[in-house]
Motif scaffolding. Sequence first.
Motif, PDB file in Angstrom:
ATOM      1  N   ARG A  91      11.132   8.020  -7.807  1.00 43.39           N
ATOM      2  CA  ARG A  91      10.002   8.905  -8.085  1.00 43.39           C
ATOM      3  C   ARG A  91       8.693   8.265  -7.604  1.00 43.39           C
ATOM      4  N   ILE A  92       8.559   6.979  -7.828  1.00 39.50           N
ATOM      5  CA  ILE A  92       7.359   6.262  -7.386  1.00 39.50           C
ATOM      6  C   ILE A  92       7.289   6.235  -5.865  1.00 39.50           C
ATOM      7  N   TYR A  93       8.415   5.921  -5.227  1.00 39.15           N
ATOM      8  CA  TYR A  93       8.438   5.884  -3.763  1.00 39.15           C
ATOM      9  C   TYR A  93       8.096   7.246  -3.162  1.00 39.15           C
ATOM     10  N   PHE A  94       8.532   8.319  -3.831  1.00 41.55           N
ATOM     11  CA  PHE A  94       8.214   9.659  -3.335  1.00 41.55           C
ATOM     12  C   PHE A  94       6.711   9.891  -3.331  1.00 41.55           C
ATOM     13  N   PHE A 139       0.805  -3.665   8.040  1.00 43.31           N
ATOM     14  CA  PHE A 139       2.187  -3.685   7.545  1.00 43.31           C
ATOM     15  C   PHE A 139       2.284  -4.524   6.270  1.00 43.31           C
ATOM     16  N   ALA A 140       1.613  -5.678   6.272  1.00 42.64           N
ATOM     17  CA  ALA A 140       1.633  -6.558   5.105  1.00 42.64           C
ATOM     18  C   ALA A 140       1.049  -5.859   3.885  1.00 42.64           C
ATOM     19  N   THR A 141      -0.040  -5.140   4.071  1.00 39.54           N
ATOM     20  CA  THR A 141      -0.688  -4.450   2.954  1.00 39.54           C
ATOM     21  C   THR A 141       0.230  -3.411   2.337  1.00 39.54           C
ATOM     22  N   VAL A 142       0.899  -2.623   3.166  1.00 41.97           N
ATOM     23  CA  VAL A 142       1.827  -1.615   2.655  1.00 41.97           C
ATOM     24  C   VAL A 142       2.994  -2.299   1.951  1.00 41.97           C
ATOM     25  N   PHE A 143       3.476  -3.399   2.507  1.00 39.59           N
ATOM     26  CA  PHE A 143       4.574  -4.143   1.881  1.00 39.59           C
ATOM     27  C   PHE A 143       4.182  -4.626   0.490  1.00 39.59           C
ATOM     28  N   TYR A 144       3.006  -5.225   0.366  1.00 43.91           N
ATOM     29  CA  TYR A 144       2.571  -5.746  -0.937  1.00 43.91           C
ATOM     30  C   TYR A 144       2.254  -4.626  -1.916  1.00 43.91           C
ATOM     31  N   PHE A 145       1.838  -3.490  -1.411  1.00 44.76           N
ATOM     32  CA  PHE A 145       1.611  -2.331  -2.280  1.00 44.76           C
ATOM     33  C   PHE A 145       2.925  -1.872  -2.905  1.00 44.76           C
ATOM     34  N   LEU A 146       3.953  -1.745  -2.070  1.00 42.85           N
ATOM     35  CA  LEU A 146       5.271  -1.352  -2.578  1.00 42.85           C
ATOM     36  C   LEU A 146       5.829  -2.425  -3.526  1.00 42.85           C
ATOM     37  N   ALA A 147       5.625  -3.685  -3.175  1.00 38.84           N
ATOM     38  CA  ALA A 147       6.122  -4.768  -4.021  1.00 38.84           C
ATOM     39  C   ALA A 147       5.426  -4.774  -5.372  1.00 38.84           C
ATOM     40  N   GLY A 148       4.108  -4.547  -5.375  1.00 33.42           N
ATOM     41  CA  GLY A 148       3.371  -4.507  -6.628  1.00 33.42           C
ATOM     42  C   GLY A 148       3.836  -3.382  -7.531  1.00 33.42           C
ATOM     43  N   ALA A 183      -5.533   3.851  -5.394  1.00 33.89           N
ATOM     44  CA  ALA A 183      -4.913   2.684  -4.764  1.00 33.89           C
ATOM     45  C   ALA A 183      -4.320   2.985  -3.385  1.00 33.89           C
ATOM     46  N   PRO A 184      -3.675   4.151  -3.175  1.00 35.50           N
ATOM     47  CA  PRO A 184      -3.130   4.410  -1.835  1.00 35.50           C
ATOM     48  C   PRO A 184      -4.181   4.408  -0.729  1.00 35.50           C
ATOM     49  N   LEU A 185      -5.424   4.707  -1.081  1.00 31.14           N
ATOM     50  CA  LEU A 185      -6.481   4.655  -0.072  1.00 31.14           C
ATOM     51  C   LEU A 185      -6.625   3.253   0.511  1.00 31.14           C
ATOM     52  N   PHE A 186      -6.455   2.257  -0.344  1.00 34.26           N
ATOM     53  CA  PHE A 186      -6.582   0.879   0.110  1.00 34.26           C
ATOM     54  C   PHE A 186      -5.332   0.396   0.831  1.00 34.26           C
ATOM     55  N   ALA A 187      -4.256   1.154   0.746  1.00 29.98           N
ATOM     56  CA  ALA A 187      -3.036   0.810   1.479  1.00 29.98           C
ATOM     57  C   ALA A 187      -2.956   1.532   2.814  1.00 29.98           C
ATOM     58  N   ILE A 229      -5.380  -4.428  -2.530  1.00 29.37           N
ATOM     59  CA  ILE A 229      -3.921  -4.326  -2.663  1.00 29.37           C
ATOM     60  C   ILE A 229      -3.328  -5.702  -2.954  1.00 29.37           C
ATOM     61  N   TYR A 230      -3.902  -6.736  -2.381  1.00 25.05           N
ATOM     62  CA  TYR A 230      -3.407  -8.092  -2.618  1.00 25.05           C
ATOM     63  C   TYR A 230      -3.727  -8.538  -4.047  1.00 25.05           C
ATOM     64  N   GLU A 231      -4.882  -8.146  -4.535  1.00 27.08           N
ATOM     65  CA  GLU A 231      -5.235  -8.382  -5.937  1.00 27.08           C
ATOM     66  C   GLU A 231      -4.250  -7.658  -6.856  1.00 27.08           C
ATOM     67  N   PHE A 232      -3.944  -6.426  -6.526  1.00 29.05           N
ATOM     68  CA  PHE A 232      -2.999  -5.624  -7.296  1.00 29.05           C
ATOM     69  C   PHE A 232      -1.611  -6.258  -7.297  1.00 29.05           C
ATOM     70  N   PHE A 233      -1.172  -6.723  -6.144  1.00 26.58           N
ATOM     71  CA  PHE A 233       0.156  -7.329  -6.025  1.00 26.58           C
ATOM     72  C   PHE A 233       0.284  -8.577  -6.900  1.00 26.58           C
ATOM     73  N   ILE A 234      -0.692  -9.464  -6.836  1.00 26.30           N
ATOM     74  CA  ILE A 234      -0.606 -10.722  -7.583  1.00 26.30           C
ATOM     75  C   ILE A 234      -0.611 -10.460  -9.088  1.00 26.30           C
ATOM     76  N   GLN A 235      -1.514  -9.581  -9.540  1.00 25.13           N
ATOM     77  CA  GLN A 235      -1.562  -9.296 -10.975  1.00 25.13           C
ATOM     78  C   GLN A 235      -0.293  -8.576 -11.435  1.00 25.13           C
ATOM     79  N   SER A 236       0.267  -7.719 -10.588  1.00 21.73           N
ATOM     80  CA  SER A 236       1.522  -7.036 -10.928  1.00 21.73           C
ATOM     81  C   SER A 236       2.659  -8.045 -11.078  1.00 21.73           C
ATOM     82  N   PHE A 237       2.677  -9.045 -10.216  1.00 19.54           N
ATOM     83  CA  PHE A 237       3.701 -10.085 -10.304  1.00 19.54           C
ATOM     84  C   PHE A 237       3.585 -10.850 -11.626  1.00 19.54           C
TER      85      PHE A 237
END
Length: 343
Positions: free
Chosen positions: A3-6, A109-118, A148-152, A161-169
């Motif tokens: 659902r999130i990926y959609f 590509f890295a930004t989108v990857f970290y967005f999905l990972a977060g 958030a998708p705007l920044f991705a 997005i990198y801030e989001f990824f680290i805090q999500s981890f």
Amino acid sequence: MLRIYFFIFLSAFILLRPHNLKTGMIYSGDDWSYFAHSSAIAFGQFPHYDKEVWHIGQGIPFHPSGPGVLASPFVFLFSLIDRLSGSDIVLQRTAQNIPGSWSLFGFTFATVFYFLAGCSFLFYGLKKHVSERSASWAVILMVVLQGAPLFAFRRPVFSHIYEFFIQSFLVFILLTILKSSRSLKWKQIFFIGLAVGLTILVRYNNIFMALAWPVIFAIWGMKEYSIKEKALRVSVIYFMAALLIIFFKFLPEMFVTVSGVDVSDRLLGAKLFSVFFQRLGHIFIGLDWGLIYTAPFLLIGLICLCFIHRATIVPFRWLSLLLLVNFAIIMQWMTQGGWYGYR
């Protein structure tokens, strides 16, 4: 998770523009600094920056290096195409050869990857405590509906997005420990140390959040250990974070002049109480970027933190208090700060 990926795919479908992909979606301003950090590493120039270009000019880009550090493996990977095609970006990065390059696409590509990972970290962490459906909608409402998708997909060469990824981890690690009631292992402490260092390197205003995370883990993630053992593990986290900051922040400053912007007058200048009162109302209900319109789920979440009484929520109450640091900066800055919302 599907659902999130959609919803992320839907956001990309709406926001991505083919002509933007051709130029690399790099904006004037901060973006050049972030890319300079990544390209200096990817092309083997770090800690020197004499072959990088950015909007400030000479010296080290004064914007934090964290986003570039995280993006650099992907920038290196896609730079191989630039190398094989004979692009002059391999010799020196300029304002002419960066847009449209494969190296710049590597940052995107890295930004989108970290967005999905977060998003994945948040989902799998939440799923340990609530239903899968609730976890999915919590992530969707927090991420997709608050810009958030705007920044991705529209400004990927940026820090948020990198801030989001680290805090999500870090949230994922904490939620996992709270569920299992087990103490942190040394492998987890190693990654927490890296994440704490990157928290500061990605955005300097997060220094208090970074300092607080090891204390939070000591209280809620090291219950089996004695005070001496807790102190040792917390010291290791701070030590690893310090090493990361020394290597990626202070080491380059030993070789070249530092370029910067003095914002002390803006952040420390005294203002009348009436000005702050007007500013407070504008931040919440202003017709430009009022939080009630641009970050409603943030406000709902903060209210829930106050009124929902569950043991799991307690450490997040303490962490959320540190958001007052960012709120104070917004109050003092007296503007929205550029681009989308009170980022």
